[in-house]
Structure formats: C-alpha cells, structure tokens
Enzyme design. Structure first.
Site, PDB file in Angstrom:
ATOM      1  CG  HIS A 159      -0.213   0.078   2.536  1.00  0.00           C
ATOM      2  ND1 HIS A 159       0.400   1.203   3.021  1.00  0.00           N
ATOM      3  CD2 HIS A 159       0.000  -0.883   3.474  1.00  0.00           C
ATOM      4  CE1 HIS A 159       0.946   0.962   4.188  1.00  0.00           C
ATOM      5  NE2 HIS A 159       0.725  -0.313   4.493  1.00  0.00           N
ATOM      6  CG  ASP A 276       1.861 -20.356  12.359  1.00  0.00           C
ATOM      7  OD1 ASP A 276       2.373 -20.240  13.486  1.00  0.00           O
ATOM      8  OD2 ASP A 276       2.341 -21.072  11.462  1.00  0.00           O
ATOM      9  CB  SER A 291       2.023  -3.377   5.502  1.00  0.00           C
ATOM     10  OG  SER A 291       2.995  -2.426   5.847  1.00  0.00           O
TER      11      SER A 291
END
Length: 332
Positions: A159, A276, A291
């Site tokens: 992003h 997980d 990110s």
C-alpha cells in the site's frame, strides 16, 4: 500498514513524521526473489504536505488564515512567491520573513497545480503563522515483498505511504530503504493494533524509494534482498502462508487462510485469517510493520499483506502480486 512514529507541531516549528491456497500456475508466472525481511523506510516529501488546519490565537481573536485562503488537508505546498520550498523549516522561514505581508503559495492538489494568496496572522506570542500542521518526511518499519532479479526493482508494503492525519499519499522527493533489526513485538488485541519494534540503520542503505503507489513502494535494490526465487501465481481461496520477521533479521513462514477474493477500482484484493498458533501467540495476528509480507500459495508468490482488522487482528487484507508488478513497471 507501515509501522511508524509521528509528531506534529504548529507552523512556528518544523513538523516531520518520524517513524514508521491451491492454485494452478498462472499464465502471468514470473520468477522473483521473495522477501519477508523487515526494512527501515525513510522518505522526504516533494514539497511540504498540509497535514491539517488549525486556528491562530491573536490579540484580535481567533483567525484561520490557511483555511480562509482555501487550503485543504492533503495539499502540497511547492513554492512561496514563486520560490521553491523543499521542507517545512524553509517554508516557516519564508513566511516569517514576509513580516505580515500576503504570500502567494503554489499548491498541488489531486494532480493539479494552483496558486492561493494567504496572509499570515500574528499570534499572541508574536509569531507569523498560517494555521497549518505541516509534514515533510516520514520514517518507520515495513516489509519487503519481492525483488525482480533481472532489473533489481523491489516492491514493499503493498500500500502507499500516507500521512497519518490527513490520509493523503506522501509525495516522494527522495527516499531509501535501510537495514533493520526487529527487537520485539507488541502483540495486537481487539481494538488495539500491535506493532513490530525495530531499529533501522540509516548508515546501511539497501535501496532507493522511487515511487509511492496504492500497491506499494518501489525502487532499485542496491544489494540482494533475499535469495529464494519463486514463480508468481494467482490467489485462490484456501490455505496459504505469509513470510515476516518477528525477531532479528530472519523471516519465517506462518500459515494463513485466504477467505475471500474481491476486486475494486484499484485491483484485486483478498481477506485472510491467521491460523498459525506461533504467530497468534507471539503477535496476536497481524501487526503494524508486517505490511508487505509476501503471501505464498502452492510454492508461488501470489500477493502481500496490506492491512489488519483493528477489532480482530487475526484477520487482515492483502493485494495481488500482479497488481504490485504492474505498479512497479515490471512485466509479469
């Protein structure tokens, strides 16, 4: 979701941000070096970003010079009376030197350039102010998604880097990714985003930051950012894994589930859930700084993590690798 640290001051002082599945092989398959390592991110803006508008307390009452002149959050001030400004300190200096006279500001907004006349107000402390929060840089921690072995172009974040107050994309003038070490994790919980705690080494620059797009930041790597070469593929719902760094400089693979795939005007996106146990125990799910974490499915690179559900950090969003490659200008 770059992890960053930010501070704000009025126009009278420099303001800066201190950061911070099962699928068949795709017809767009391309070999890339997969990332997963954390890096420091340092960006200086092209011009000075208006991060917010505020009032100036004067002996004659409250005034809002910038707002009354038509400036908005997200505007970028490029020049004062035709003279280019490259940082907040320089802008402050030029405004102070006017001694109360009106100034013509050259402003970029949504791809267009305009000129606005604004008159500084004299605060009760005797300072000439326009009533704006300013930002001229940002730094923090993010994650590399890929490097193209042929061109050396890398992609990270998934992003854009945006201002934390206005939400506007940061206009990049110069920028770099640097070496970073993760020293700990503040786990996420419902309503409280966690974060990677890292130390970046500005003396060891790993690559340039050339573009800041809706699908990530891109530039040239000055040295190899990883060694594992994989094909790219298309995301499907089902089991997958993400690569991220929770300690030191070594990334690790953690299992996730791709729950949904959807498209909008910016491209293809996914919703995912962390499954997980180790990642859930250590981080509570997805945290700031992750990110850009590569999404691996069927041994192929298919996308990157971008955002987290603040109220449910076990869940988050991702972007497709094809959209990242298109924004990077790398032919898939």
């Amino acid at each position: 979701m770059i992890k960053r640290f930010m501070s704000r001051r009025l126009l009278s002082a420099l303001t800066a941000a201190v950061l911070m599945l099962c699928s068949a092989p795709s017809a767009l398959a391309k070999e890339l070096i997969v990332g997963g390592q954390a890096v420091g991110i340092q960006v200086e803006t092209d011009g000075v970003l208006v991060a917010g508008l505020t009032q100036v307390e004067t002996s004659e009452g409250t005034k809002r010079p910038a707002e009354e002149a038509g400036l908005c959050e997200g505007d970028v001030i490029c020049a004062v009376n035709g003279e280019k400004v490259s940082g907040a300190a320089e802008l402050i200096e030029k405004i102070s030197a006017l001694d109360g006279e009106s100034a013509e500001l050259t402003v970029r907004r949504d791809g267009s350039t305009m000129r606005m006349e604004v008159t500084p107000a004299r605060s009760t402390e005797g300072q000439r102010m326009l009533g704006m929060w300013l930002r001229d840089g940002i730094s923090g921690i993010g994650t590399v998604t890929f490097t193209d072995p042929g061109s050396g172009i890398y992609g990270a974040l998934g992003h854009n880097i945006s201002d934390g107050d206005s939400g506007a994309a940061i206009p990049v003038d110069t920028g770099a990714i640097t070496d970073a070490e993760i020293v700990g994790v503040d786990p996420a919980s419902s309503g409280t985003p966690g974060e990677l705690n890292g130390c970046s080494d500005s003396g060891r620059v790993l690559g340039s930051i050339d573009t800041n797009t809706v699908h990530g930041i891109f530039g040239r790597a000055f040295e190899p950012l990883g060694s594992r070469i994989v094909d790219t593929g298309t995301i499907t719902t089902g089991r997958a894994a993400i690569l991220c760094t929770l300690q030191g400089r070594s990334c690790q693979e953690y299992s996730v589930e791709i729950n949904r795939i959807y498209k909008d005007s910016s491209g293809e996106h996914v919703m995912l859930t962390v499954t997980d146990p180790e990642l859930l125990e250590k981080a509570g799910g997805i945290v700031q700084g992750m990110s850009g974490s590569p999404i691996i499915q069927n041994g192929m690179l298919v996308g990157a993590v971008t955002h987290v559900f603040v109220n449910d950090p076990k869940r988050g969003y991702g972007v497709s690798i094809q959209d990242m490659l298109r924004s990077a200008g790398v032919a898939a």
